[in-house]
Design a protein around this motif. Structure first.
Motif, PDB file in Angstrom:
ATOM      1  N   LEU A 129       0.816  -1.217   0.000  1.00 45.85           N
ATOM      2  CA  LEU A 129       0.000   0.000   0.000  1.00 45.85           C
ATOM      3  C   LEU A 129       0.853   1.273   0.000  1.00 45.85           C
ATOM      4  O   LEU A 129       0.388   2.338  -0.373  1.00 45.85           O
ATOM      5  CB  LEU A 129      -0.928   0.003   1.223  1.00 45.85           C
ATOM      6  CG  LEU A 129      -1.950  -1.150   1.261  1.00 45.85           C
ATOM      7  CD1 LEU A 129      -2.714  -1.125   2.586  1.00 45.85           C
ATOM      8  CD2 LEU A 129      -2.900  -1.082   0.077  1.00 45.85           C
ATOM      9  N   THR A 182       1.923   3.029   2.513  1.00 43.56           N
ATOM     10  CA  THR A 182       1.297   4.034   3.392  1.00 43.56           C
ATOM     11  C   THR A 182       2.320   5.033   3.961  1.00 43.56           C
ATOM     12  O   THR A 182       1.957   6.162   4.270  1.00 43.56           O
ATOM     13  CB  THR A 182       0.564   3.356   4.567  1.00 43.56           C
ATOM     14  OG1 THR A 182       1.467   2.446   5.191  1.00 43.56           O
ATOM     15  CG2 THR A 182      -0.661   2.613   4.094  1.00 43.56           C
ATOM     16  N   ARG A 183       3.586   4.603   4.058  1.00 47.70           N
ATOM     17  CA  ARG A 183       4.588   5.532   4.606  1.00 47.70           C
ATOM     18  C   ARG A 183       4.839   6.696   3.656  1.00 47.70           C
ATOM     19  O   ARG A 183       5.458   7.677   4.032  1.00 47.70           O
ATOM     20  CB  ARG A 183       5.910   4.793   4.874  1.00 47.70           C
ATOM     21  CG  ARG A 183       5.878   3.957   6.149  1.00 47.70           C
ATOM     22  CD  ARG A 183       7.087   3.074   6.261  1.00 47.70           C
ATOM     23  NE  ARG A 183       7.073   2.006   5.261  1.00 47.70           N
ATOM     24  CZ  ARG A 183       8.107   1.228   4.983  1.00 47.70           C
ATOM     25  NH1 ARG A 183       9.240   1.404   5.623  1.00 47.70           N
ATOM     26  NH2 ARG A 183       8.004   0.280   4.080  1.00 47.70           N
ATOM     27  N   GLN A 186      -2.339  -8.061  -7.416  1.00 43.65           N
ATOM     28  CA  GLN A 186      -2.688  -8.604  -6.086  1.00 43.65           C
ATOM     29  C   GLN A 186      -3.867  -7.756  -5.595  1.00 43.65           C
ATOM     30  O   GLN A 186      -3.691  -6.588  -5.260  1.00 43.65           O
ATOM     31  CB  GLN A 186      -1.495  -8.480  -5.135  1.00 43.65           C
ATOM     32  CG  GLN A 186      -1.742  -9.112  -3.776  1.00 43.65           C
ATOM     33  CD  GLN A 186      -0.586  -8.874  -2.804  1.00 43.65           C
ATOM     34  OE1 GLN A 186       0.248  -8.004  -3.007  1.00 43.65           O
ATOM     35  NE2 GLN A 186      -0.549  -9.647  -1.740  1.00 43.65           N
ATOM     36  N   GLY A 245       0.088  -9.367   2.249  1.00 44.84           N
ATOM     37  CA  GLY A 245       1.443  -9.707   2.640  1.00 44.84           C
ATOM     38  C   GLY A 245       2.312 -10.167   1.479  1.00 44.84           C
ATOM     39  O   GLY A 245       1.822 -10.477   0.398  1.00 44.84           O
TER      40      GLY A 245
HETATM   41  P1  UTP Z   1       6.298  -3.285   2.919  1.00 51.54           P
HETATM   42  O1  UTP Z   1       6.218  -4.124   4.101  1.00 51.54           O
HETATM   43  O2  UTP Z   1       7.384  -2.258   2.860  1.00 51.54           O
HETATM   44  O3  UTP Z   1       4.889  -2.612   2.712  1.00 51.54           O
HETATM   45  O4  UTP Z   1       6.459  -4.280   1.679  1.00 51.54           O
HETATM   46  P2  UTP Z   1       4.315  -1.451   1.787  1.00 51.54           P
HETATM   47  O5  UTP Z   1       2.850  -1.623   1.792  1.00 51.54           O
HETATM   48  O6  UTP Z   1       4.957  -1.446   0.424  1.00 51.54           O
HETATM   49  O7  UTP Z   1       4.699  -0.071   2.450  1.00 51.54           O
HETATM   50  P3  UTP Z   1       4.121   0.674   3.760  1.00 51.54           P
HETATM   51  O8  UTP Z   1       4.736  -0.032   4.929  1.00 51.54           O
HETATM   52  O9  UTP Z   1       2.609   0.644   3.754  1.00 51.54           O
HETATM   53  O10 UTP Z   1       4.632   2.079   3.596  1.00 51.54           O
HETATM   54  C1  UTP Z   1       7.706  -4.808   1.259  1.00 51.54           C
HETATM   55  C2  UTP Z   1       7.616  -5.158  -0.229  1.00 51.54           C
HETATM   56  O11 UTP Z   1       6.606  -6.154  -0.439  1.00 51.54           O
HETATM   57  C3  UTP Z   1       5.616  -5.695  -1.327  1.00 51.54           C
HETATM   58  C4  UTP Z   1       5.727  -4.175  -1.293  1.00 51.54           C
HETATM   59  O12 UTP Z   1       5.267  -3.591  -2.494  1.00 51.54           O
HETATM   60  C5  UTP Z   1       7.217  -3.953  -1.074  1.00 51.54           C
HETATM   61  O13 UTP Z   1       7.940  -4.017  -2.290  1.00 51.54           O
HETATM   62  N1  UTP Z   1       4.283  -6.175  -0.877  1.00 51.54           N
HETATM   63  C6  UTP Z   1       3.940  -6.073   0.436  1.00 51.54           C
HETATM   64  C7  UTP Z   1       3.396  -6.685  -1.801  1.00 51.54           C
HETATM   65  O14 UTP Z   1       3.698  -6.779  -3.019  1.00 51.54           O
HETATM   66  N2  UTP Z   1       2.174  -7.105  -1.357  1.00 51.54           N
HETATM   67  C8  UTP Z   1       1.804  -7.032  -0.054  1.00 51.54           C
HETATM   68  O15 UTP Z   1       0.674  -7.437   0.282  1.00 51.54           O
HETATM   69  C9  UTP Z   1       2.714  -6.506   0.868  1.00 51.54           C
END
Ligand code: UTP
Length: 292
Positions: free
Chosen positions: A15, A17-18, A104, A109
């Motif tokens: 997502l 979100t950060r 996805q 996750g």
């Molecule tokens: P992060 O744990 O950094 O999550 O994912 P995020 O959603 O990208 O960022 P925040 O924390 O909300 O800011 C690590 C990697 O795994 C991918 C993300 O795109 C990133 O490359 N990922 C994570 C997915 O492809 N699907 C998911 O459901 C979760």
């Protein structure tokens, strides 16, 4: 079964979100470091290992990523007719990869993202590159993916990149229990997700670069969700406990571009290395530092 790695998977459907509010409408993989989206830097890491088939897992509404890697006839024709051959070549570079996209639908996750690509991966080994980390290697250093694929091809075991972290920082990462070392790589005995400093197994943290054997898919399918997500580290912990997982430190620099400070650091350091603006950036930083 062949140990040659032919496919790479880049999960980029988080997502982000950060990075709100920019990630509300712009997919995080399209955030740029200098003039290039982060997802292109990651795809380019695969040039050193001759992998051209890339599967990118994206969130719904990320069509712009497909546009970035796709054709642009009108722009190309214009650049050529204007005599801008260098810019034309830069644009053409984005099309060198054979990219497939998988959506996805629900961000459940990293393990969920990998499972979305099962029909392309099947039971073959694959390179896995997380979509929010950049790995930089200077000309003198061995690229991280090259190191990992070499170890996989030598041993037939799944292998992950690792780095040492110190103090409280270990609580931000997947943490490795380390067994025997050989030729600069280790056996992994166990993986703990984000342990407290007191519970840490070692100083070694998981980095978002892996070469995994295809049977990981069957392990991912059996995972039980925690906090609405299924975790790759849960499956890797199982592989490690059966003696099937190796870890290798990498040469070069890792940038966590999913984090604001990591993203700024990447932009500053890539700007310093740039032929076009490196000198100006260096001068600017020196002048700025005097005022700080
Ligand atoms: P992060 O744990 O950094 O999550 O994912 P995020 O959603 O990208 O960022 P925040 O924390 O909300 O800011 C690590 C990697 O795994 C991918 C993300 O795109 C990133 O490359 N990922 C994570 C997915 O492809 N699907 C998911 O459901 C979760």
């Amino acid at each position: 079964m062949s140990l040659k790695i032919k496919k790479a998977l880049i999960p980029a459907a988080g997502l982000g979100t950060r990075f709100l509010p920019i990630t509300k409408a712009v997919p995080k993989p399209m955030l740029s470091v200098l003039d290039k989206p982060t997802i292109q830097y990651i795809a380019e890491e695969l040039i050193s290992v001759d992998i051209e088939d890339i599967i990118i897992v994206v969130s719904p509404g990320s069509e712009v990523i497909g546009k970035h890697f796709g054709p642009a006839e009108a722009l190309e024709a214009r650049l050529l007719s204007d005599g801008k051959k260098k810019l034309y070549d830069i644009e053409r570079e984005t099309q060198r990869f054979n990219v497939k996209f998988v959506v996805q639908k629900v961000a459940n996750g990293l393990a969920g993202a990998i499972l979305c690509a099962e029909k392309y991966i099947k039971n073959e080994p694959f390179a896995l590159l997380l979509g929010d980390e950049l790995m930089y290697a200077s000309g003198k250093e061995k690229p991280c993916m090259k190191r990992l694929t070499e170890i996989y091809e030598m041993t037939g075991k799944s292998v992950i990149a690792t780095m040492e972290v110190f103090g409280d920082d270990i609580s931000k990462y997947g943490n490795l229990g380390i067994g025997g070392e050989k030729d600069g790589y280790f056996e992994v005995t166990e993986i703990k997700e984000k342990p407290s400093v007191n519970e840490a197994l070692s100083n070694y943290a998981l980095v978002g670069r892996y070469v995994l054997s295809g049977d990981i898919m069957s392990k991912l399918k059996k995972l039980k969700p925690r906090n609405n997500e299924i975790y790759l580290t849960d499956a890797l912990d199982e592989v490690a406990k059966k003696g099937g997982l190796l870890a290798a430190p990498f040469e070069g620099i890792r940038y966590d571009v999913g984090d604001k400070f990591g993203y700024i650091r990447a932009n500053v350091e890539f700007a310093l290395r740039s032929k076009e603006i490196g000198e100006d950036t260096r001068e600017y930083i020196k002048q700025l530092a005097e005022k700080l």
